[in-house]
Scaffold this motif. Structure first.
Motif, PDB file in Angstrom:
ATOM      1  N   GLU A   5      -0.457  -2.015 -23.198  1.00 13.77           N
ATOM      2  CA  GLU A   5      -0.522  -2.500 -24.578  1.00 13.77           C
ATOM      3  C   GLU A   5      -1.056  -3.926 -24.659  1.00 13.77           C
ATOM      4  O   GLU A   5      -1.858  -4.257 -25.522  1.00 13.77           O
ATOM      5  CB  GLU A   5       0.872  -2.437 -25.222  1.00 13.77           C
ATOM      6  CG  GLU A   5       1.218  -1.031 -25.678  1.00 13.77           C
ATOM      7  CD  GLU A   5       2.515  -1.007 -26.471  1.00 13.77           C
ATOM      8  OE1 GLU A   5       3.124   0.066 -26.522  1.00 13.77           O
ATOM      9  OE2 GLU A   5       2.916  -2.056 -27.025  1.00 13.77           O
ATOM     10  N   ARG A   8      -4.722  -3.943 -24.229  1.00 12.60           N
ATOM     11  CA  ARG A   8      -5.409  -3.563 -25.475  1.00 12.60           C
ATOM     12  C   ARG A   8      -5.431  -4.715 -26.470  1.00 12.60           C
ATOM     13  O   ARG A   8      -6.445  -4.985 -27.109  1.00 12.60           O
ATOM     14  CB  ARG A   8      -4.710  -2.343 -26.095  1.00 12.60           C
ATOM     15  CG  ARG A   8      -5.148  -1.028 -25.467  1.00 12.60           C
ATOM     16  CD  ARG A   8      -4.793   0.155 -26.364  1.00 12.60           C
ATOM     17  NE  ARG A   8      -3.351   0.326 -26.503  1.00 12.60           N
ATOM     18  CZ  ARG A   8      -2.599   0.973 -25.613  1.00 12.60           C
ATOM     19  NH1 ARG A   8      -3.136   1.480 -24.536  1.00 12.60           N
ATOM     20  NH2 ARG A   8      -1.307   1.093 -25.806  1.00 12.60           N
ATOM     21  N   LYS A   9      -4.305  -5.397 -26.581  1.00 13.70           N
ATOM     22  CA  LYS A   9      -4.229  -6.529 -27.521  1.00 13.70           C
ATOM     23  C   LYS A   9      -5.231  -7.621 -27.138  1.00 13.70           C
ATOM     24  O   LYS A   9      -5.904  -8.191 -27.984  1.00 13.70           O
ATOM     25  CB  LYS A   9      -2.813  -7.111 -27.536  1.00 13.70           C
ATOM     26  CG  LYS A   9      -1.789  -6.235 -28.264  1.00 13.70           C
ATOM     27  CD  LYS A   9      -0.391  -6.810 -28.106  1.00 13.70           C
ATOM     28  CE  LYS A   9       0.700  -5.837 -28.552  1.00 13.70           C
ATOM     29  NZ  LYS A   9       0.701  -5.575 -30.003  1.00 13.70           N
ATOM     30  N   LYS A  99      10.771  -1.071 -26.380  1.00 18.98           N
ATOM     31  CA  LYS A  99      10.273  -0.427 -25.149  1.00 18.98           C
ATOM     32  C   LYS A  99      11.401   0.273 -24.414  1.00 18.98           C
ATOM     33  O   LYS A  99      11.250   1.387 -23.901  1.00 18.98           O
ATOM     34  CB  LYS A  99       9.641  -1.483 -24.223  1.00 18.98           C
ATOM     35  CG  LYS A  99       8.370  -2.102 -24.743  1.00 18.98           C
ATOM     36  CD  LYS A  99       7.258  -1.095 -24.824  1.00 18.98           C
ATOM     37  CE  LYS A  99       6.634  -1.178 -26.200  1.00 18.98           C
ATOM     38  NZ  LYS A  99       5.756  -0.057 -26.505  1.00 18.98           N
TER      39      LYS A  99
END
Length: 571
Positions: A5, A8-9, A99
Motif C-alpha cells: 500500500e 502505491r501511495k 490492518k
RNA sequence: GCCCCCGUAGCUCAGCGGAUAGAGCAACUGCCUUCUAAGCAGUGGGCCACAGGUUCGAGUCCUGUCGGGGGCGCCA
C-alpha cells in the motif's frame, strides 16, 4: 500488505510530482525500507536519494516536495525528512489497527496471493535412485524443495511437485542393487548364493530381501534379475515414499524414466535433435578451452572414436559436446533427460525448476544447452543447487555412501530429533551455503533449537487465549487504541509476512521465512513481557491485546504451514 | 587446470546498496505469590579474510589475492 500500500501511495505521489513538473518524466524505482532505529518511524524511503541523479535535483529538494504530498494522507501520523534525504514515515494508530483487524478477519489466508495470474510451475526434487533409502544428505533437498513449492504457491503460482525415478532397466546401479538383493534373499532362504563383487552392503538390501521373503517365501529361489530388479525397485520406492510422507513431503507425480523409453519419447527427442542438425555421429568433440596467454575462450575440435551420437552442446554454451548414444548403442542419461524435460514442457508448464545436489552443478550447462537445442526457451528452465550438508558424529565427518551402507537414513534423524527440528534445521540456512550438522549436538540440544522458541510463542498465545475465554474475554475488532512500542512493532511484523513470502519466492531463499518466524516470536515474547494482556479492570485494552495475540497466532500458523512444522497448542 | 559455494562475535549462522552490523548457542548478572521461565532484561565479545574499483553511500555489487568446502566419466 502495508508495504504494498505504501508503495502505491508513493507511486501516485511521484506521479503527481511528475504531473506538476517538479520531477522530469522518467522511471523511478520505489523502495520502502524499514529504519533500523524505531525512533525514525515505521517505514522509510530513499526515493529522494535514488531519484536525485535522473531528476537532476538535490535530494533534500525532492524529499521536501514529496513529503508535503504525503503529509496529506491520513494514514501517516508523521512524515519527516532525515539525514541526506530519507523520508521517514510514521503510521497512525488507526491505520495499524485496521490492518490488524483485516488479518483476524481473513485468518491464515491473509498472507496468500490468488493464483489467477501466477505461473504453472513444475518443481522436481529429491529424485533419489531407487536403490537405497532417503538419507540425511537428501533431507536438505527434500525440505527445501517442498517448502519452495509451498512458498511459490503462497505467492500465487500453481505448483506441481515431481520426483523423477531413475528406473531405467539398463541402469548398472539398479542391476547391481538387484543382484545384491537376490544374493541376500538366497542367503535368507538357505540357498547357495554369490554376493556380487562390490555389491550393495547395508540395511536397505537386508530389508528389501527380508520383505521379498515375507511376501514370496522361498518361491523365488529360481527367479532371475527380471524378477529381482523391478521387485526390489518397487519396494525401495514405497519405502522412500513413506519416509518422505512422514517428513511432510508429498509428490504430485512420481515420474518413471523407463516410461520415456517405453513410449518411444527418447527416440523421438533424439530424432528431433538430429533433424535440427544439433546432434550427429561425426567422430569429433568440440571443447571450449581457455588460452593461457590471451585468456580468450576458443573452441577446440578433438577427434574421437566413431560410432557415438553427439549433442553439439558447445554451440549452446556448454563446455564441451556430450555423448547421447554410446558407441555400443546404449543411451546415456542425457538422452532420457532431454526427453524428460521436453515432456515436462509438453505437459504445459510455464516454468521448470530442478533442485539438484551440489555434485550436479556441472550438469546445468549441458541441460540448459540441450533444452535450448530442443528449441525451448532456456530461461524457462532453472536449476537450483543445494550445497552439501556435512554430518558430524563423534567429531567425525560421516560419509554418505549407499553402496557401503554408511549413510544415515532420514528416518533415523526423524526418530532422534523429530520432524519439526529436522525440517527447521535444514531450512534455517540459505540453500547455497554449506552446513555442518553435529548429530550429537542436535540430540543433546534439540530442546534449544530455535524451532522451539518459535513454537513456544504459539503455545503461549493458545494458552493465553484459552485463559482469557474462561474469564469471559474474546478478541474483538480494534478501534481507537493507543499502542505501545512493542505492540506497534508486532503488528508491523505480522503485516510483513506477505511481503516476506514474495521475497522468499522470488529469490528462492526460503530460509528467510525461518528468520522471519524467529523475529516474529521474539517480538511476541517482548510484547508478552511488557504488555500485560488480561487485566479485568481494563476490558477494552484486554480485548484489544487479545486481538493482537490472535493476529500473531494467525501469522505464526501461516508461517509454520509453509515450513511444514507443527503448531503445538501446548508445550 | 577449469567450474560452483563459502569466509561476519569463542561456536553455528542471519543480514533488501542505506542511518549505531544482529540472532541462537557458550560465559557472566538479574527477573516467577499476577496471562506457560522452552521466556524476558542486562554485561562482555567484531579491521564483516585482504587489496583495489563502482557509488552520494559497500558486510552487501565488480575485479584480483589468500584461505576453506565441493564438483569436473561414452557412470546415473
Amino acid at each position: 500488505m502495508i508495504r504494498a500500500e505504501l508503495t502505491r501511495k508513493l507511486e501516485s505521489a511521484v506521479g503527481a510530482l511528475i504531473e506538476s513538473g517538479v520531477l522530469p518524466p522518467a522511471i523511478y524505482p520505489i523502495e520502502i525500507t524499514e529504519p533500523r532505529n524505531a525512533q525514525h518511524g515505521d517505514f522509510a524511503t530513499n526515493f529522494a536519494l535514488t531519484a536525485s541523479k535522473s531528476a537532476n535535483l538535490p535530494p533534500p529538494k525532492i524529499a521536501e516536495q514529496l513529503s508535503e504530498l504525503l503529509k496529506s494522507d491520513t494514514c501517516f501520523d508523521e512524515v519527516t525528512i532525515a539525514g541526506p534525504g530519507f523520508i521517514n514515515l510514521k503510521l497512525t494508530e488507526a491505520y495499524l489497527a485496521e490492518k490488524c483487524n483485516e488479518i483476524v478477519d481473513k485468518g491464515e489466508s491473509f498472507a496468500l496471493t490468488d493464483s489467477d495470474h501466477g505461473l504453472k510451475i513444475n518443481i522436481e526434487f529429491v529424485s533419489v535412485n531407487p536403490n537405497g533409502s532417503i538419507h540425511v544428505g537428501h533431507g536438505r533437498g527434500a525440505a527445501y524443495g517442498d517448502t519452495l513449492a509451498r512458498v511459490l504457491e503462497a505467492a500465487g503460482n500453481r505448483v506441481s511437485r515431481e520426483f523423477y525415478v531413475n528406473d531405467g532397466v539398463n541402469s548398472e546401479q539398479m542391476r547391481l542393487f538387484a543382484l545384491s538383493v537376490q544374493a541376500k534373499y538366497l542367503e535368507l532362504i538357505g540357498k547357495p548364493y554369490v554376493f556380487p563383487e562390490s555389491g550393495y552392503r547395508g540395511e536397505d538390501v537386508d530389508i528389501v530381501a527380508q520383505k521379498l521373503r515375507d511376501i514370496h517365501g522361498d518361491s523365488k529361489a529360481g527367479a532371475g534379475i527380471d524378477f529381482f530388479q523391478p521387485a526390489s525397485q518397487d519396494l525401495m520406492i514405497e519405502s522412500q515414499k513413506s519416509d518422505l510422507a512422514r517428513f511432510g513431503v508429498v509428490f504430485d507425480t512420481w515420474f518413471s524414466e523407463q516410461s520415456l523409453h517405453d513410449a518411444g519419447k527418447v527416440e523421438d527427442a533424439l530424432k528431433i535433435l538430429e533433424d535440427k542438425g544439433v546432434a550427429d555421429r561425426e567422430p569429433y568433440c568440440d571443447e571450449i578451452q581457455l588460452d593461457p596467454n590471451t585468456k580468450e575462450r576458443k573452441v577446440v575440435r578433438v577427434p574421437t572414436e566413431p560410432g557415438a551420437l553427439w549433442l553439439r552442446s558447445t554451440r549452446f554454451g556448454d563446455d564441451k559436446d556430450r555423448v547421447i548414444i554410446r558407441q555400443d548403442g546404449r543411451p546415456t542419461y542425457i538422452a532420457s533427460d532431454i526427453a524428460y524435460h521436453k515432456d515436462k514442457f509438453e505437459r504445459g508448464f510455464d516454468h521448470l525448476i530442478d533442485v539438484w545436489g551440489a555434485d550436479h552443478h556441472g550438469y546445468i550447462g549441458r541441460t540448459a544447452a540441450a533444452i535450448e537445442a530442443m528449441g525451448f526457451d532456456r530461461s524457462r528452465f532453472e536449476a537450483l543447487i543445494i550445497q552439501i550438508v556435512r554430518f558430524l558424529k563423534g567429531g567425525e565427518v560421516q560419509r554418505m555412501q549407499k553402496r557401503t551402507g554408511e549413510s544415515i537414513p532420514l528416518r533415523d534423524l526423524m526418530d532422534d530429533v523429530g520432524v519439526d527440528v529436522a525440517r527447521w534445521f535444514y531450512l534455517m540456512r540459505s540453500h547455497e551455503t554449506h552446513m555442518d550438522f553435529d548429530l550429537d549436538l542436535a540430540k543433546e540440544h534439540s530442546e534449544q533449537n530455535p524451532v522451539f522458541y518459535v513454537q513456544y510463542a504459539h503455545a503461549r498465545i493458545c494458552s493465553l487465549l484459552a485463559k482469557a475465554k474462561e474469564q469471559g474475554f474474546e478478541p474483538e475488532r480494534l478501534s481507537e487504541t493507543k499502542f505501545e512500542q512493542p505492540e506497534r512493532e508486532l503488528i508491523k511484523t505480522i503485516c510483513d509476512l506477505r511481503f516476506e513470502i514474495h521475497r522468499a519466492a522470488e529469490s528462492r531463499q526460503v530460509h528467510r521465512l525461518t528468520t522471519y518466524a524467529v523475529e516474529l516470536a521474539r517480538q511476541y515474547h517482548d510484547f508478552y513481557e511488557k504488555c500485560r494482556v488480561i487485566s479485568p479492570e481494563e476490558p477494552i485494552r484486554t480485548r484489544a491485546r487479545l486481538t493482537i495475540c490472535e493476529a500473531t497466532r494467525t501469522a505464526l500458523r501461516a508461517t509454520f504451514s509453509l515450513l511444514g512444522v507443527s503448531a503445538p497448542e501446548r508445550m
